[in-house]
Design a protein around this motif. Structure first.
Motif, short mmCIF file in Angstrom:
data_model
loop_
_atom_site.label_atom_id
_atom_site.label_comp_id
_atom_site.label_asym_id
_atom_site.label_seq_id
_atom_site.Cartn_x
_atom_site.Cartn_y
_atom_site.Cartn_z
N ARG B 5 0.83 -1.21 0.00
CA ARG B 5 0.00 0.00 0.00
C ARG B 5 0.87 1.26 0.00
O ARG B 5 0.62 2.24 -0.68
CB ARG B 5 -0.92 -0.05 1.23
CG ARG B 5 -1.96 1.05 1.35
CD ARG B 5 -2.87 1.14 0.16
NE ARG B 5 -3.69 -0.02 -0.06
CZ ARG B 5 -4.94 -0.17 0.41
NH1 ARG B 5 -5.47 0.77 1.15
NH2 ARG B 5 -5.63 -1.24 0.16
N ARG B 7 3.89 1.45 -1.17
CA ARG B 7 4.53 1.54 -2.48
C ARG B 7 3.56 2.19 -3.48
O ARG B 7 3.91 3.06 -4.26
CB ARG B 7 4.94 0.15 -2.95
CG ARG B 7 5.99 0.19 -4.03
CD ARG B 7 6.64 -1.15 -4.28
NE ARG B 7 5.69 -2.22 -4.50
CZ ARG B 7 5.59 -3.32 -3.75
NH1 ARG B 7 6.40 -3.49 -2.72
NH2 ARG B 7 4.72 -4.27 -4.02
N SER B 8 2.29 1.76 -3.38
CA SER B 8 1.32 2.30 -4.34
C SER B 8 1.10 3.79 -4.11
O SER B 8 0.91 4.56 -5.04
CB SER B 8 0.01 1.53 -4.27
OG SER B 8 -0.70 1.89 -3.11
N TRP B 11 3.60 5.87 -5.85
CA TRP B 11 3.30 6.10 -7.27
C TRP B 11 2.34 7.28 -7.43
O TRP B 11 2.51 8.12 -8.31
CB TRP B 11 2.65 4.85 -7.90
CG TRP B 11 3.61 3.75 -8.23
CD1 TRP B 11 3.66 2.51 -7.67
CD2 TRP B 11 4.66 3.78 -9.20
NE1 TRP B 11 4.66 1.76 -8.22
CE2 TRP B 11 5.30 2.52 -9.17
CE3 TRP B 11 5.14 4.75 -10.08
CZ2 TRP B 11 6.37 2.19 -9.99
CZ3 TRP B 11 6.20 4.43 -10.91
CH2 TRP B 11 6.81 3.17 -10.84
N LEU B 12 1.34 7.32 -6.54
CA LEU B 12 0.34 8.40 -6.62
C LEU B 12 0.98 9.75 -6.36
O LEU B 12 0.73 10.73 -7.09
CB LEU B 12 -0.78 8.13 -5.60
CG LEU B 12 -2.01 9.00 -5.73
CD1 LEU B 12 -2.70 8.79 -7.06
CD2 LEU B 12 -3.00 8.71 -4.60
N GLY B 14 4.11 10.45 -6.72
CA GLY B 14 5.00 10.73 -7.87
C GLY B 14 4.20 11.29 -9.03
O GLY B 14 4.63 12.25 -9.70
N ALA B 15 3.01 10.71 -9.28
CA ALA B 15 2.17 11.19 -10.39
C ALA B 15 1.80 12.64 -10.18
O ALA B 15 1.87 13.46 -11.11
CB ALA B 15 0.92 10.33 -10.51
#
Lengths: 278, 364
Positions: B5, B7-8, B11-12, B14-15
């Motif tokens: 979670r 890690r995900s 990503w968010l 980073g986006a």
């Protein structure tokens, strides 16, 4: 990195097996052949004395072949940018939904490959395929116009790289949308919508100026800020194809912004992918 | 929170960061924002100072008939009137326009406007000033009602045409007859040394003077002092409006068939602001006319851009055809101060060049 390339290569093999590659290159060859047979350029001593497309007289003004080619290249670049984008959005719309199809995704996840590697590998694979198609089209057009006019210009080849950059942003959005709704038509629709938004974003200032001042105008104006300026990229591609000067700082900002947006869309897709259960 | 979670979420995050970065990078590629259109004050309603001006201009004209102090004489009820607007007829053929000349010439743009009008040759103005009549201070308003010209101000020192003869007409007025043999465009009359009237004929001029003497205003004038605001105001009839669109017969026809008239107001104080209220005969066609005029302005702007006439395009860009209430609609236009100065400078330069050429021809 090796895993990424393996996923990309796997996608290329899959596309070849499905005769997708054949379809792409066949379509480009068809367009080039039709153009080669229908475009008549009457070049006499380095000057273009007349031009016809499908037998219809386009112009009978006598201009230097180099100047005429510049105009033709510009028109072709615009056509290739927008026409190519629409064609590729439709043609590539089912790659991502196919990746996530039941059976295949479970198989891929059982391999020693991270989810993000699957995602980025698929993206690179599609971009690799499209790059080959664009390169083939640009080389074909350059050769066609070179043979017909005697003027050999690398403009179209260079301009086509900008086209690839524009498609990279479109496909990032398409791939991202597939992780939210696994549907080829939704993926294609997202790409087409992005293309439209990208053109609108290129004229952000003037278009939002048409809205009444207020909250809506402010929201629209800010919402368009991170959207890649695809209209601006098309113009840049056309100017490069026509060997006209471009503003280096603006061009590099447009290109960098488009690249950053693409990676952002992929990061969003990766976030979604990490949270999905199969 | 489980590692997957966390890690995900990376990503968010980073986006979001990349999206913001993309926006920042691409903002730098945009052309600098267009400056907002200049705010031009438009004469849309009467200001308190203009209302006060209109009020002070209303005067009681003493009756020409002697009133018997010993008897209760029933005199018709009269109201105080603005003598210039009292001359506005009930029916207009072409239009009526009043220019607040004094206010215009004493505005910021006034001296340049005067230089432009005098075409670089101020000898006439200087001669008049030497004779004791300074148009810049002695003339208040100039009005045109169809073919009648009215000038108000302090006109006692108004220079008359050489050889002109004045004939008294009543206790307060005189008619000015031009010298014999001189072509006569109209007959001038001077009332109380305050109003110069130029009618088409002696009878018309006399009728105007009679009306002033009786102190009566028309019952239903084409316009009254409620529209007396701005530096230029008045009413233009469809015949005149149609002449503005000679090059577009369809629009001209629609305009003359649909419009009842245009009430015009212009401000020249700093910028030039124009407001025109079009009144339509047929409410159903008012919107059609509004759209046609809007399209005409847009096409004219595009045409000016195509021809590289950037100044013309800029002016048309500021013109707007506003929505109406069914009976009519409003047209607004404006010219910023700097642009007006530049236009007038060009006019003065051209005038000076013409004057220099004339002087060269006279000398050589």
């Amino acid at each position: 990195m090796r895993q990424l390339l393996r996923v990309a290569l796997d996608l290329l093999l899959e596309a070849t097996r499905r005769r997708w590659v054949l379809g792409l290159f066949g379509s480009i060859t068809l367009v080039l052949t039709a153009l080669g047979l229908s475009l008549e350029l009457d070049v006499v001593d380095g000057a273009l004395a007349g031009s016809k497309l499908f037998g219809v007289l386009l112009s009978d003004d006598v201009v230097s072949a180099h100047r005429a080619l510049s105009g033709v290249s510009q028109a072709v670049a615009y056509l290739a940018f927008y026409g190519g984008a629409v064609f590729l959005v439709v043609a590539c719309s089912d790659f991502a939904p196919e990746l996530l199809s039941p059976g295949r995704i479970e198989h891929l996840l059982s391999l020693p490959v991270a989810r993000w590697q699957l995602l980025f590998g698929t993206y690179l694979g599609v971009l690799g395929l499209v790059s080959a198609g664009i390169l083939y089209g640009a080389v074909g057009l350059t050769a066609l116009l070179g043979v017909k006019t005697g003027v050999w210009s690398p403009g179209l080849l260079l301009g086509s790289t900008v086209g690839l950059l524009g498609f990279a942003a479109l496909y990032a959005v398409m791939l991202c949308s597939a992780f939210f709704v696994r549907s080829a038509s939704v993926s294609g629709g997202a790409g087409a919508a992005m293309l439209g938004l990208g053109v609108v974003a290129s004229y952000r200032e003037s278009l939002t100026g048409l809205l009444e001042p207020g909250l809506v105008r402010t929201l629209v104006s800010w919402a368009l800020v991170p959207v890649p300026r695809l209209g601006g990229l098309a113009t840049m591609s056309a100017r490069i194809a026509a060997e006209q000067a471009i503003d280096g700082a603006v061009a590099s900002r447009l290109a960098a912004g488009c690249g950053l947006f693409s990676v952002a869309a992929l990061a969003l897709a990766a976030w979604r992918f990490e949270r999905m259960d199969f | 929170m489980p590692p997957s979670r966390r890690r995900s979420l990376r990503w968010l995050l980073g986006a979001a960061v990349l999206l913001a970065l993309a926006g920042w990078v691409m903002l730098g590629a945009e052309p600098p924002p267009r400056p907002p259109p200049p705010a031009i004050a438009l004469p849309k309603r009467m200001t308190p100072s203009e209302a006060e001006r209109a009020e002070t201009r209303r005067t009681w004209v003493p009756s020409a008939e002697p009133i018997d102090a010993g008897q209760a004489v029933a005199t018709p009820a009269r109201t105080a009137i603005d003598p210039v607007l009292a001359l506005v007829p009930e029916q207009l053929e072409r239009g009526a326009v009043v220019a607040e000349v004094n206010a215009i010439f004493n505005s910021e743009l006034g001296p340049m406007l005067l230089d432009c009008l005098s075409a670089g040759d101020d000898r006439l103005l200087r001669r008049m000033a030497d004779a004791g009549f300074d148009p810049l201070t002695h003339v208040d308003r100039v009005a045109l009602f169809d073919d009648t010209v009215v000038m108000s101000g302090r006109l006692e020192a108004l220079p008359l045409p050489p050889g002109a003869v004045t004939v008294d007409y009543g206790p307060n007025a005189k008619l000015i007859e031009p010298p014999a043999g001189r072509p006569q465009r109209g007959v001038m009359g001077l009332w109380r040394n305050q109003l110069l009237l130029i009618g088409k004929s002696a009878d018309e001029t006399k009728a105007l003077i009679d009306r002033l003497e009786r102190g009566e205003a028309p019952r239903r004038p084409a316009f009254d002092d409620s529209i007396a605001y701005g530096e230029v105001y008045g009413v233009l009839k469809p015949a005149v409006l149609g002449e503005l669109f000679e090059g577009d017969p369809a629009l001209r026809e629609l305009l003359t068939a649909t419009a009842r008239g245009l009430t015009l107001h212009a401000d020249v104080g700093h910028d030039l602001g124009l407001v025109g209220d079009v009144e339509a005969n047929d409410p159903a066609k008012a919107d059609e006319l509004r759209r046609a005029l809007g399209a005409f302005v847009s096409l004219a702007r595009l045409d000016a851009q195509r021809r590289g006439k950037s100044r013309e395009a800029e002016l048309l860009d500021l013109a707007k055809v506003r929505g109406g209430d069914g009976r009519g609609f409003r047209i607004e236009a404006g010219i910023p101060h700097e642009l007006m100065k530049s236009v007038l400078s060009g006019c003065i330069e051209r005038g000076k060049a013409r004057a220099a050429r004339r002087a060269g021809l006279d000398g050589g």
